[in-house]
Design an enzyme around this catalytic site. Structure first.
Site: not given
Ligand code: F6R
Length: 613
Positions: A488, A491, A101-102, A27, A484, A75, A2, A608, A507
């Site tokens: 990407k 998500e 938030n939390g 967020r 990675e 969120w 949030c 985020k 395998h």
């Molecule tokens: C994927 C992404 C997430 C963050 C993860 C850690 O694109 O952004 O997987 O990498 O939530 O976030 P941080 O780096 O802020 O601890």
């Protein structure tokens, strides 16, 4: 998670707060709301969905002009994302509004207590109980700050709480435990927010709140105390970037802008850290040579993309320093009883510096006697504040939910640390540091070059828009790049995507292959010991009907006959190749989501900054 904004001052408070929420929408974005204090009463507007729904609601039903407001983008944790569960939540008598938030872990117990006392709850949230607890506490405490202190002492879990009261205009009170909260000091106005981005258009002067602290802001004062009312020292700092850094600047998407910013982010993260003679210097590292010479193990802990950067860093750390390095998902780390002591260095990698799993993992590591080095992109955030040492990545604000430029700079920062460790321990095994430094210095220009492939990559994305799944394979540092690339795509484009170590295909995963499945193959540079092995892997997947999209360095013609598509990478040493090979995969995922009509910057169900465990 949030986003939270609070404001007191001369401006139209609801406008300042909604503008701030816009900058924090990354967020969490499943509902939004504001509360203002005007004429001895509280008014709220709240709406499910993105912030635009709230803005439309405010246009339709305008708020009374006011100089005091709080706002929230949510969120969801407790309760579905609907209008009723959206914050702010107001006490039954309508005098107190709260945003949060939390997660309040003893929520069920406190809810039952309130229900037994006759309170009627309107929402399913843990936040609403705080509004009722505050109202119940007011007669005994006499003012909002004291009431919040008393209530916070009863709460367990993680929370940033921000409250206003009908009878006290020009006052916003907030509390912080395990969730982020920063104060912005303005001129005749003050701000509260989860992130400085919310108020950077108004002031760059910021104060980061510590654990278990309460802040009271009025237009002319900022008072910080602990939960018992004792004054505490605070550190004020100046934010080094300005509002334009958090704007789209002509790009359609934050993600496109952030992909394009990667050459600069890589260069900025290196600036001032490598001397002309190739020696690494890391100001603020705060770990003595003696300590670094004595460590016998490194554990990297992180989540998501940051974890993938740690997987890449492991190869460089072990190769250059010969210190054993493990990489562990932060959410798993402390639950497996890891073996740690004073000679273990834990590296916590986090873009936001607020990820709860990573924070809990590093706290656990410190409790066990290990030192923690944070690699972080957010100045003053909790993870670096609680670490023994920090290397900041200089990526600038990353707003798109999918991490791009932070990933590249995390790799660079880890590599700088590995080189420094090799320097201190005299181990520069494999290559001398000077040579690595030279090559690292060239990477920014190479990232720029690989961006030139973007048009071709977009065309490839369009070709596979109807594929049910996409696979990615690589070896050595190409394996985390494959992970990675798959992350990407999942998500952003909501597609089934998997990354595999190419050697593992036979395998099991090779059974997934059938006619037309797109398989991205990350090929190490010519001459690398794994090069020919992966060329064999390309043949294996092609023989089973896969459409191969091969990322290979310029001049590598050995792959031509097996590739349906070739994406050319600038030549660079194998360990540095992830800095260029991941870029086309970011572009591919971004384009795929765009073509499918999805919201690239704010993918569904994500946020985020993941500040709950
Ligand atoms: C994927 C992404 C997430 C963050 C993860 C850690 O694109 O952004 O997987 O990498 O939530 O976030 P941080 O780096 O802020 O601890």
């Amino acid at each position: 998670m949030c986003g939270i904004v609070g404001y007191v001052g001369k401006q139209q408070a609801s406008t300042v707060v909604v503008d701030g929420l816009r900058r924090l929408e990354y967020r969490g974005y499943d509902s939004a709301g504001v509360a203002i204090v005007a004429n001895g009463a509280i008014e709220t507007r709240k709406k499910a969905g993105k912030l635009t729904n709230l803005e439309a609601e405010i246009i339709q039903t305008p708020l009374t002009p006011s100089h005091t407001a709080i706002g929230h983008t949510r969120w969801a944790t407790h309760g579905a994302p609907n209008d009723v569960n959206a914050h702010p939540h107001v006490s039954e008598d309508g005098t107190i509004a709260v945003i949060h938030n939390g997660i309040i872990e003893n929520f069920a117990y406190l809810r039952d207590e309130l229900l037994a006392s006759g309170v009627t709850l309107r929402s399913e949230t843990d936040t609403e109980i705080v509004a009722h607890l505050l109202a119940a506490q007011m007669p005994a405490s006499g003012n909002l700050a004291d009431a919040l202190r008393a209530v916070c002492q009863r709460l367990t879990g993680a929370f940033t709480l921000v409250a206003v009261q009908a009878d006290t205009p020009d006052l916003v009170v907030a509390a912080r435990r395990n969730s982020p909260l920063v104060v912005g000091r303005g001129n005749g106005e003050n701000f509260l927010a989860s992130d400085v981005a919310a108020f950077i258009a108004h002031t760059r002067q910021a104060i980061e709140l510590g654990q278990d602290q309460i802040v009271e802001i009025t237009p002319t004062s900022i008072v910080v105390t602990d939960f018992f009312g004792q004054p505490v020292d605070v550190t004020e700092y100046e934010v080094t970037w300005d509002a334009s850094a958090a704007e789209k600047n002509g790009y359609d998407l934050f993600m496109l802008k952030e992909i394009a910013e990667q050459p600069k982010a890589v260069a900025d993260t290196l600036i001032g850290r490598i001397d002309t003679d190739g020696k690494v210097k890391l100001d603020g590292l705060n770990l003595s040579d003696e300590y670094l010479q004595g460590i016998d193990k490194i554990i990297i802990t992180a989540c998501g993309t940051a974890y993938n950067s740690g997987l890449i860093a492991k190869y460089a750390i072990e190769h250059w320093t010969r210190v054993p390095c493990e990489v562990e998902l932060a959410s798993e780390f402390r639950y497996r009883d890891p073996i740690l002591d004073a000679s273990t260095l834990v590296i916590a990698i986090s873009q936001s510096g607020e990820t709860m799993d990573t924070l809990m993992a590093m706290r656990y590591a410190r409790e066990q006697g290990a030192k923690v080095l944070a690699i972080c992109n957010s100045n003053g955030s909790t993870i670096p504040r609680e670490s023994d040492s920090v290397i900041y990545t200089i990526a600038g604000p990353e707003v798109a939910v999918a991490s791009t430029k932070a990933f590249l700079t995390q790799i660079v920062a880890c590599y700088l640390f590995a080189m420094y460790l090799a320097q201190v321990r005299g181990t520069a095994y494999g290559q001398p540091n000077e040579q690595i430094a030279l090559e690292l210095g060239r990477m920014s220009a190479k990232v720029d070059l690989v961006l030139d492939t973007s048009e071709g990559v977009r065309a490839i994305a369009k070709e596979f828009v109807n594929s049910p799944s996409v696979l990615f394979i690589g070896r050595s540092v190409g394996f985390p790049v494959a992970l990675e690339g798959a992350l990407k795509l999942k998500e952003l484009a909501y597609m089934h995507a998997e990354g595999f170590a190419a050697g593992e295909l036979k395998h099991g995963p090779i059974a997934l292959l059938e006619d037309g499945v797109p398989v991205f193959v990350i090929v190490p540079p010519l001459g690398d010991e794994l090069h020919d092995k992966i060329v064999s892997n390309i043949q294996e997947v092609r023989a089973r009907g896969a459409r191969t999209i091969v990322l290979a360095e310029e001049g590598d013609e050995s792959i031509n006959e097996f590739a349906h598509h070739i994406i050319r990478l600038p030549k660079c040493p194998a360990l540095l190749q992830p800095l260029v090979s991941v870029v086309p995969l970011q572009v591919f995922a971004c384009e795929m989501a765009t073509v499918k009509g999805f919201d690239v910057d704010q993918p569904r169900n994500l946020a985020k900054s993941v500040t709950v465990e």
